[in-house]
Every structure is written in C-alpha cells, then in structure tokens.
Design a protein around this motif. Structure first.
Motif, short mmCIF file in Angstrom:
data_model
loop_
_atom_site.label_atom_id
_atom_site.label_comp_id
_atom_site.label_asym_id
_atom_site.label_seq_id
_atom_site.Cartn_x
_atom_site.Cartn_y
_atom_site.Cartn_z
N LYS A 4 0.85 -1.19 0.00
CA LYS A 4 0.00 0.00 0.00
C LYS A 4 0.89 1.24 0.00
O LYS A 4 1.84 1.34 0.78
CB LYS A 4 -0.91 0.04 1.24
CG LYS A 4 -1.74 -1.21 1.47
CD LYS A 4 -2.86 -1.34 0.47
CE LYS A 4 -3.78 -2.51 0.84
NZ LYS A 4 -4.81 -2.76 -0.15
N GLU A 5 0.59 2.20 -0.86
CA GLU A 5 1.43 3.40 -0.97
C GLU A 5 0.89 4.57 -0.16
O GLU A 5 1.61 5.55 0.06
CB GLU A 5 1.56 3.81 -2.44
CG GLU A 5 2.38 2.81 -3.26
CD GLU A 5 2.81 3.37 -4.59
OE1 GLU A 5 2.45 4.53 -4.89
OE2 GLU A 5 3.51 2.65 -5.33
N ASN A 6 -0.37 4.51 0.25
CA ASN A 6 -0.98 5.59 1.03
C ASN A 6 -1.64 4.98 2.27
O ASN A 6 -2.66 4.31 2.18
CB ASN A 6 -2.02 6.33 0.18
CG ASN A 6 -1.40 6.96 -1.05
OD1 ASN A 6 -0.77 8.00 -0.98
ND2 ASN A 6 -1.54 6.29 -2.19
N ILE A 17 2.39 8.87 2.39
CA ILE A 17 1.76 9.37 1.16
C ILE A 17 2.69 9.07 -0.01
O ILE A 17 3.86 9.45 0.00
CB ILE A 17 1.50 10.89 1.24
CG1 ILE A 17 0.56 11.22 2.42
CG2 ILE A 17 0.91 11.41 -0.06
CD1 ILE A 17 0.37 12.70 2.67
N HIS A 18 2.15 8.37 -1.01
CA HIS A 18 2.96 7.97 -2.18
C HIS A 18 4.27 7.32 -1.74
O HIS A 18 5.34 7.66 -2.23
CB HIS A 18 3.22 9.16 -3.11
CG HIS A 18 1.97 9.74 -3.71
ND1 HIS A 18 0.95 8.96 -4.23
CD2 HIS A 18 1.57 11.03 -3.86
CE1 HIS A 18 0.00 9.75 -4.68
NE2 HIS A 18 0.34 10.99 -4.46
N ASN A 19 4.16 6.43 -0.79
CA ASN A 19 5.29 5.63 -0.32
C ASN A 19 6.31 6.41 0.51
O ASN A 19 7.36 5.87 0.86
CB ASN A 19 6.01 4.97 -1.50
CG ASN A 19 6.25 3.50 -1.26
OD1 ASN A 19 5.57 2.89 -0.43
ND2 ASN A 19 7.21 2.93 -1.94
N TYR A 32 5.19 11.05 5.74
CA TYR A 32 4.90 12.49 5.79
C TYR A 32 5.03 12.98 7.22
O TYR A 32 4.32 12.54 8.11
CB TYR A 32 3.49 12.78 5.26
CG TYR A 32 3.19 14.26 5.27
CD1 TYR A 32 3.83 15.13 4.38
CD2 TYR A 32 2.32 14.81 6.22
CE1 TYR A 32 3.59 16.49 4.41
CE2 TYR A 32 2.08 16.17 6.25
CZ TYR A 32 2.71 17.00 5.35
OH TYR A 32 2.49 18.36 5.39
N LEU A 78 -6.83 12.88 3.67
CA LEU A 78 -5.65 12.17 3.15
C LEU A 78 -5.98 11.11 2.09
O LEU A 78 -5.11 10.73 1.33
CB LEU A 78 -4.91 11.49 4.31
CG LEU A 78 -4.35 12.43 5.37
CD1 LEU A 78 -3.86 11.63 6.58
CD2 LEU A 78 -3.21 13.27 4.81
N PRO A 118 -6.45 7.76 2.26
CA PRO A 118 -5.55 6.61 2.27
C PRO A 118 -6.21 5.36 1.70
O PRO A 118 -7.43 5.28 1.61
CB PRO A 118 -5.27 6.42 3.77
CG PRO A 118 -6.52 6.89 4.43
CD PRO A 118 -7.03 8.03 3.58
N GLU A 119 -5.37 4.40 1.30
CA GLU A 119 -5.89 3.11 0.85
C GLU A 119 -6.36 2.29 2.05
O GLU A 119 -7.28 1.49 1.95
CB GLU A 119 -4.80 2.32 0.13
CG GLU A 119 -4.32 2.93 -1.17
CD GLU A 119 -3.00 2.32 -1.59
OE1 GLU A 119 -3.03 1.18 -2.09
OE2 GLU A 119 -1.95 2.96 -1.41
#
Length: 401
Positions: free
Chosen positions: A209-211, A227-229, A232, A338, A340-341
């Motif tokens: 999962k990247e988010n 966030i995007h791997n 943050y 955010l 997220p996934e």
C-alpha cells in the motif's frame, strides 16, 4: 545543463538494482536479471560475483544439464543474514529492543522498565541491553549495521532532538547526540507512530500500500502517515497529531480541559485514560454500582470500562459508545483529507477491537466520501521495534536502498 552520472555512479546504481532484483524476485538467475533490468549479461555477472564475495547474495544450484541439454541456471538468493539491524521502541512504561535480520525476522529481543532507568540514563541501559543480546546470542558485532529508535514525542529527525515527549518528561532532549556517545554505528530516530506505520507497510497489513494512515489509540491518540510511499512528517515534524482534532465544537465554547497537560481534544474524549476517568466519576455518583467502592479509592481503567460496556453496563456503555463516535469522526476527518488506501488501528484501546471495530466501520463507511480499508495492526507489539528497523533501512544510505 544536466551532468551525466560518472562511471562509478552508474556502476554503483547498477549494483544496487541487481541486489534489489535478487531481493524481490529470488530465486533468480543472472540471465533473468539481465532481461529484467536491461543490463548486459557480462555486466550483471560481474556485479553478481561482487555481491556474492561481499556476502549480500548466495548461490544455489550446480548448473547441471537440463532435459533439453542446456545447463541449469544457478539460482541467486538474497542473504538475509548478511547484516543485522537493532530496533528500539521507547515507550512511557517499557523499552523494547530487538535485533533483526534484513528480512525483519527477529533474532533476539529484550525489554526493561522505562521509568526505572529514566533518571540514570535510558541510552546507557539500552547500550547495556544491546551488548548483552549480542553476547548471549553469539552475534558478530561487526555485522550490526545500525539502529532505529522510536520515541513517544515530536522529534526533529535530522538533528535527533526530541522536542517534547510528555511521558518521558523530555523537552528538547538531544537523543541522537547521546546515542552517539554509546554506539559506534549509525542511529536514526523518529516519532514512535511514524516508526510503527513503516513497520506495518514493510511487514504488516499495509504491505504493497502506498498511502497509509496508522492510528494508535491509547492514553493519547497519534497517527503515522505515508503518502505515495513516503513518510509524511509535516513542516515541524508534527504531522499526524490526530489527538488534537476537534469533534464537537460545542465543547470548545466552554472551558475545555484536556485529560493531561497539553493533550488534545480527541484524546481527551476518546483516549483510554479519558474513558476510564469519565466512567469513574459516574460510578462515584451511584452507590448501587458493583464497582462503587473501587471507584471511590482508585480510577477505573479504560480496559475495565470496555469490559463493563461489553457486559451492557448502563453507566459504561453510553460513555464508551460516545468515545467510539468521537473516534469515528476523527477517522472520517483524517481519511477525507488524506484519502488513504488503508487505515491501521493499534494501541491499548484497540485491545477491545471486537467491540470497537464494527461500530467504527458502521459510522466511518456511512459518512466517508470514498471507501477505505479499516484493519487492526498485524504486527501488534512488534510494530514499533520492526518499524524502527525499517526506519534505519530506509534512511541509511547503503547498498540496500
């Protein structure tokens, strides 16, 4: 004008790519690496030979003829025991330490009481425990690459200064500087929830999962955000302080008093300590309650409050359900912002996940504009220590990244 990478830089990058290819696709042959990376077979072969000599890669297979008459390829595997990493999770009550191989397999572990050594020096005790682990398990100290540390407070990652950690009474504490007095290898420091989200993405429920949003619900409420791997942290390393989210504007019109000094609104209505405190006060007003005497002499814990709620207690149930509602609104606000996934939940309060999770899901899915997966931490109490290992592997510039 863009400068071309030097021959040495290109070679180093190719070597890293070859090692990453072995890690992700093992078992794999030299020819398959060449095809996947579009690097010539002779170059791949030279780089693999070097990686084998350096013990990052090992070979299996004898290259015997196959039924078609060609030679069987020698398969390459990543050597997970080429080095070790120490993961340390400093909590308000307990410090946990593990030594892990490069795949995250815990080789050995230990823990000690935080408060007992807080004044005499936590780093001094961590150093002693690490040396004991190395000695007892007959590990080669030269194979220790370094250490990651998770701390329960806002941390300046570049300087390794813990700006504030209330449970440790630390303000602008130079943790990294002190660590460097005890350890000769590199050490990286970050907030404990930031570290935990790295652990879950590496080995837990957030793999691939990247988010990701990781939320720890205990006495306080904090979150780690990927966030995007990328982790943050925010402008002042204070991103993810979810406990400060306000979920009832009416409370804020009056003199809102947090559970602890400098704690936020959400953790003061949905944190474990806050729930126990509220239930205690209400029981003190009801002499007929089975826990009346206990409530008059000591505080009912959050865990007890949830046990009472599960049993249908008329005092505890509304308090707990109200806290879950507040937590759900906090999740909705964070997830809306955010997107997220996946949201991973952890912390002391989530020991009652069987009661909390279905209620959270009902509220969150009702109001959230887009769906999100809601899961418990897969790593549990190892999220912090394995996250600290992951922190080191991500931050330390080595052949592995």
């Amino acid at each position: 004008m863009t400068r071309k990478p030097s021959h040495l830089q290109t070679r180093t990058n190719n070597k890293k790519m070859v090692l990453q290819c072995v890690r992700h696709y093992q078992p794999i042959s030299r020819a398959e690496i060449s095809e996947k990376l579009s690097i010539s077979k002779p170059t791949v072969s030279l780089l693999v030979d070097e990686l084998v000599r350096e013990n990052w890669v090992h070979e299996k297979g004898n290259g015997e003829s196959s039924s078609q008459g060609g030679r069987r390829p020698i398969h390459l595997y990543f050597n997970e025991n080429a080095a070790y990493v120490i993961g340390t999770d400093i909590g308000g009550t307990k410090v946990r330490i593990v030594i892990s191989d490069l795949s995250g397999r815990i080789i050995c572990s230990t823990s000690f009481n935080t408060q007992k050594f807080l004044r005499s020096g936590l780093l001094k005790q961590i150093h002693k425990e690490v040396q004991d682990l190395i000695h007892r398990n007959q590990l080669d100290p030269n194979l220790i690459m370094g250490m990651g540390i998770g701390v329960p407070g806002i941390t300046e990652t570049a300087s390794g200064v813990v700006m504030e950690a209330p449970s440790l009474n630390w303000v602008r504490y130079p943790l990294l500087m002190e660590a460097e007095q005890y350890f000769s290898f590199p050490v990286y420091v970050d907030n404990d929830v930031n570290v935990a989200v790295l652990g879950e993405q590496w080995l837990g429920n957030a793999q691939n999962k990247e988010n990701v949003l990781f939320i720890a619900v205990g006495t306080g409420i904090g979150s780690g955000i990927i966030i995007h791997n990328q982790l943050y942290r925010g402008t002042s390393n204070a991103a993810g302080e979810l406990g400060y989210i306000v979920t009832d504007k009416n409370d804020m019109k009056y003199e809102f008093k947090p559970t602890f000094h400098r704690y936020g609104y959400l953790e003061s209505v949905a944190g474990g300590k806050a729930i126990g405190e509220k239930v205690t006060k209400l029981i003190q007003q009801n002499e007929e309650h089975p826990l009346y005497k206990e409530a008059m002499t000591s505080e009912i814990t959050g865990e007890q409050a949830f046990s009472l709620a599960k049993a249908g207690d008329e005092i505890a149930l509304p308090v707990v359900e109200d806290a879950i509602e507040h937590l759900a609104y906090g999740l909705i606000n964070a997830a809306t912002l955010l997107n997220p996934e996946i949201i991973i939940l952890d912390g002391g309060v989530m020991k009652s996940a069987d009661f909390i999770l279905p209620r959270l899901q009902r509220i969150v899915h009702r109001y959230l504009p887009s769906s999100v997966e809601l899961h418990l931490s897969q790593l549990g109490e190892n999220a912090g220590v394995l996250g600290a290992v992951s922190l080191f592997l991500r931050e330390y510039d080595s052949i592995l990244n």
